[in-house]
Design a protein around this motif. Structure first.
Motif, PDB file in Angstrom:
ATOM      1  N   ASN A  27       0.833  -1.337  -0.073  1.00 28.64           N
ATOM      2  CA  ASN A  27       0.109   0.108  -0.083  1.00 28.64           C
ATOM      3  C   ASN A  27       0.752   1.220   0.045  1.00 28.64           C
ATOM      4  OD1 ASN A  27      -2.490  -1.347   0.271  1.00 28.64           O
ATOM      5  ND2 ASN A  27      -2.507  -1.428   2.390  1.00 28.64           N
ATOM      6  N   ILE A  28       2.141   1.080  -0.188  1.00 27.23           N
ATOM      7  CA  ILE A  28       3.199   2.217  -0.185  1.00 27.23           C
ATOM      8  C   ILE A  28       3.260   2.739  -1.530  1.00 27.23           C
ATOM      9  CG2 ILE A  28       5.125   2.942   0.622  1.00 27.23           C
ATOM     10  CD1 ILE A  28       5.239   0.819   2.704  1.00 27.23           C
ATOM     11  N   ALA A  51       5.517   1.499   8.079  1.00 27.56           N
ATOM     12  CA  ALA A  51       5.110   0.089   8.248  1.00 27.56           C
ATOM     13  C   ALA A  51       6.021  -0.873   8.767  1.00 27.56           C
ATOM     14  CB  ALA A  51       5.094  -0.219   6.623  1.00 27.56           C
ATOM     15  N   VAL A  52       5.509  -1.943   9.655  1.00 26.20           N
ATOM     16  CA  VAL A  52       6.292  -2.539  10.375  1.00 26.20           C
ATOM     17  C   VAL A  52       5.917  -4.085   9.946  1.00 26.20           C
ATOM     18  CG1 VAL A  52       4.415  -2.735  12.325  1.00 26.20           C
ATOM     19  CG2 VAL A  52       6.895  -3.388  12.679  1.00 26.20           C
ATOM     20  N   VAL A  56      -2.929   1.326  13.689  1.00 25.57           N
ATOM     21  CA  VAL A  56      -3.066   0.472  12.355  1.00 25.57           C
ATOM     22  C   VAL A  56      -3.958   0.926  11.628  1.00 25.57           C
ATOM     23  CG1 VAL A  56      -3.110  -1.961  11.590  1.00 25.57           C
ATOM     24  CG2 VAL A  56      -1.841  -1.369  13.778  1.00 25.57           C
ATOM     25  N   ARG A  57      -3.718   1.013  10.173  1.00 28.42           N
ATOM     26  CA  ARG A  57      -4.533   1.365   9.172  1.00 28.42           C
ATOM     27  C   ARG A  57      -4.988   0.338   8.417  1.00 28.42           C
ATOM     28  NH1 ARG A  57      -4.695   7.044   8.848  1.00 28.42           N
ATOM     29  NH2 ARG A  57      -4.053   7.763  10.715  1.00 28.42           N
ATOM     30  N   VAL A  66      11.997  -8.186  12.896  1.00 24.42           N
ATOM     31  CA  VAL A  66      11.288  -7.095  12.900  1.00 24.42           C
ATOM     32  C   VAL A  66      11.819  -5.927  11.974  1.00 24.42           C
ATOM     33  CG1 VAL A  66       9.864  -5.134  14.341  1.00 24.42           C
ATOM     34  CG2 VAL A  66      10.679  -7.329  15.337  1.00 24.42           C
ATOM     35  N   VAL A  67      11.187  -5.305  11.137  1.00 27.07           N
ATOM     36  CA  VAL A  67      11.528  -4.560  10.031  1.00 27.07           C
ATOM     37  C   VAL A  67      10.674  -3.183  10.185  1.00 27.07           C
ATOM     38  CG1 VAL A  67      12.076  -4.100   7.607  1.00 27.07           C
ATOM     39  CG2 VAL A  67      12.483  -6.139   8.532  1.00 27.07           C
ATOM     40  N   TRP A  68      11.139  -2.029  10.075  1.00 28.72           N
ATOM     41  CA  TRP A  68      10.365  -0.817  10.125  1.00 28.72           C
ATOM     42  C   TRP A  68      10.605  -0.174   8.878  1.00 28.72           C
ATOM     43  CZ3 TRP A  68       6.665   1.814  12.171  1.00 28.72           C
ATOM     44  CH2 TRP A  68       6.235   3.153  12.054  1.00 28.72           C
ATOM     45  N   GLU A  69       9.696   0.491   8.025  1.00 26.86           N
ATOM     46  CA  GLU A  69       9.747   1.140   6.988  1.00 26.86           C
ATOM     47  C   GLU A  69       9.124   2.590   6.876  1.00 26.86           C
ATOM     48  OE1 GLU A  69       9.544   0.931   2.045  1.00 26.86           O
ATOM     49  OE2 GLU A  69       8.491  -0.536   3.182  1.00 26.86           O
ATOM     50  N   ASP A  70       9.712   3.750   7.016  1.00 27.58           N
ATOM     51  CA  ASP A  70       9.328   4.761   7.357  1.00 27.58           C
ATOM     52  C   ASP A  70       8.685   5.222   6.019  1.00 27.58           C
ATOM     53  OD1 ASP A  70       8.605   7.403   8.261  1.00 27.58           O
ATOM     54  OD2 ASP A  70      10.475   8.019   8.736  1.00 27.58           O
TER      55      ASP A  70
END
Length: 230
Positions: A97-98, A154-155, A180-181, A224-228
């Motif tokens: 969704n990005i 996004a995580v 959370v969306r 665990v991965v985070w994406e700004d």
């Protein structure tokens, strides 16, 4: 529009196109976008050259007495703008969704129009468009940050379904203040994966680091991965 295409006029129009694209491309290059300095310069020069060619052909057809031949310069401009859409589409990246690169695609389109303006000899229009484009790309960034009261990200969590669950991880995310969306749930054998898109307070720039540490400490969580998304 003038058909007086002396060598000095050609150099002036190409030079203005080069300068305008250089300014726009510098902005995109600094931010690491796919359509950077050289890309925008080449696009703008190509559009200017095509418009110069149209003027050249128009000047050559005048007084020829050929009633059957009629040049429609608008068709040339329309064809250029339609063709540049392929390059603009190539700068837009979609992952789940990005969506990224929409502003860069719009900049590519505008650089093409600016090149057409300078190629046609419309100096005031091309100069004004370049100035407003720089104001939009650079000057409105602080305004955009003020308007954005929340940041988005996004995580992705990879875990062992025998030790934890999607529901438990979603509950943990809610406790951290992550709104959370949308969610994507996957489970295959001894591997589960949870991906969430959501929002958090923009006034907390270090918040994602705390979220990663908290999720990583959960039993069964392996990655665990985070994406700004800002």
């Amino acid at each position: 529009m003038t058909s007086d295409l002396g060598f000095d006029t050609v150099l002036l129009r190409l030079g203005l196109s080069f300068a305008a694209a250089l300014l726009l491309g510098w902005n995109r290059e600094e931010l690491g976008h796919p359509a950077g300095l050289r890309t925008l310069v080449l696009i703008c020069l190509a559009a200017c050259t095509a418009m110069l060619l149209a003027n050249w052909l128009l000047a050559g057809s005048r007084g020829s007495g050929e009633g059957l031949m009629r040049l429609d310069l608008m068709r040339l401009a329309q064809g250029i703008l339609a063709g540049i859409g392929f390059i603009g589409a190539g700068t837009i990246l979609k992952q789940d969704n990005i969506v990224r690169g929409v502003t860069t695609a719009a900049t590519v389109w505008l650089a093409t129009v600016i090149g057409l303006c300078f190629g046609a000899g419309a100096w005031p229009l091309g100069t004004a468009a370049t100035g407003l484009a720089l104001v939009t790309l650079q000057g409105l960034r602080p305004v955009e940050r003020v308007l954005r009261r929340r940041s988005y990200g996004a995580v992705t969590v990879v875990f062992d379904p025998a030790l934890t669950s999607h529901a438990a991880l979603l509950a943990r995310l809610a406790e951290t203040g992550f709104s959370v969306r949308s969610t994507t749930l996957e489970q295959e054998g001894a591997r589960g994966e949870l991906r969430c898109l959501g929002a958090y307070g923009a006034a907390m720039p270090d918040w994602p680091l705390g979220l990663l540490a908290r999720l990583r400490a959960e039993a069964g969580v392996g990655r665990v991965v985070w994406e700004d998304m800002a």
